[in-house]
Design an enzyme around this catalytic site. Structure first.
Site, short mmCIF file in Angstrom:
data_model
loop_
_atom_site.label_atom_id
_atom_site.label_comp_id
_atom_site.label_asym_id
_atom_site.label_seq_id
_atom_site.Cartn_x
_atom_site.Cartn_y
_atom_site.Cartn_z
CD GLU A 50 75.37 37.52 31.10
OE1 GLU A 50 74.20 37.27 30.81
OE2 GLU A 50 76.11 38.19 30.57
CD GLU A 61 67.42 35.41 27.93
OE1 GLU A 61 68.11 35.48 26.99
OE2 GLU A 61 67.76 35.84 29.20
#
Length: 264
Positions: A50, A61
């Site tokens: 990824e 995040e």
């Protein structure tokens, strides 16, 4: 995609037992190191990699990946430069690759242009955590037009929506292990097995678990109830500490996790 469809790439990733999927931020510490990491992690056992396209406001995040994005952007990393790097990778490797990013960078770049370049360079799928399932309609049509899979995410809060999201999923299903943002966790308490079971009742696609997996023990535990494990923050943290000298410690960590999963 060189006669290999996106689904072929994904199927290959999950065809050798439990898939190990590492995440790294493109351009942290620089794109040359990112390219080297892809080759090295593939050799260390990564089944699908990824690649994070850095963004200034990565809402899903935690601090580790936020800081990696900031470093990459300060280094002048752009989506064009990332595509150029992927093009070079494709001259040397056919490891399945996914992009993880946000709607803003994709729309700023131009959806058609973005997906066209994904198709040309063998990016099999894209993960956009800020696009809710209910709002991906027109975008999904474009993904299907270009043959790139738009990955659906299922979170612990999805509950009654799991079957609906799973029914419309493509490629593989990203099962989010915990509430909140990405980051390492000492314990995962979500009933992941029930989440995966809910998906499998309506769709046979592979299920990979991400968010919070940071040790061989947790990777092994999560792989027992899923088809694959995604590890991001723990790897990005190693890169942040070692910079351009990160390749060996990252690959040692990848091998540890992959070996722990293989013993299940």
């Amino acid at each position: 995609m060189n006669n290999t469809t996106a689904q072929n790439y994904i199927d290959n990733a999950f065809s050798q037992g439990k898939a190990f999927i590492p995440f790294i931020t493109c351009g942290d510490p620089d794109l040359e190191t990112t390219e080297k990491l892809v080759y090295a992690m593939e050799k260390a056992g990564a089944d699908l990699i990824e690649l994070g396209i850095p963004f200034s406001d990565p809402v899903a995040e935690g601090p580790v990946i936020q800081e990696a994005s900031e470093r990459a952007l300060k280094n002048g990393v752009t989506t064009d430069k990332i595509f150029e790097m992927v093009q070079k990778i494709r001259e040397n490797s056919f490891v399945p690759l996914a992009f993880m990013t946000y709607a803003n960078p994709v729309f700023t770049y131009g959806l058609d242009k973005f997906l066209s370049r994904c198709k040309e360079n063998g990016i099999c799928c894209v993960i956009l955590p800020d696009i809710p399932f209910e709002e991906k309609g027109e975008m999904l049509d474009k993904f299907q037009e270009y043959g790139v899979k738009m990955i659906s995410l299922i979170a612990p809060t999805s509950k009654d929506r799991i079957s609906k999201i799973a029914a419309g999923a493509e490629g593989f299903v990203y099962c989010v292990s915990s509430l909140g943002v990405t980051g390492t966790r000492t314990e995962i308490t979500t009933d992941i097995a029930a989440m995966v079971e809910g998906v499998k009742e309506v769709n046979a696609l592979p299920c990979a678990i991400g968010f919070g997996i940071s040790s061989p023990e947790t990777a092994a535990k999560m792989s027992r109830v899923s088809d694959g494990v995604i590890v991001g923050s723990a790897i990005v943290k190693i890169i942040g500490v070692h910079g351009r000298d990160c390749i060996e410690p990252v690959c040692n960590f990848v091998r540890e996790l992959k070996d722990a999963m293989a013993k299940q």
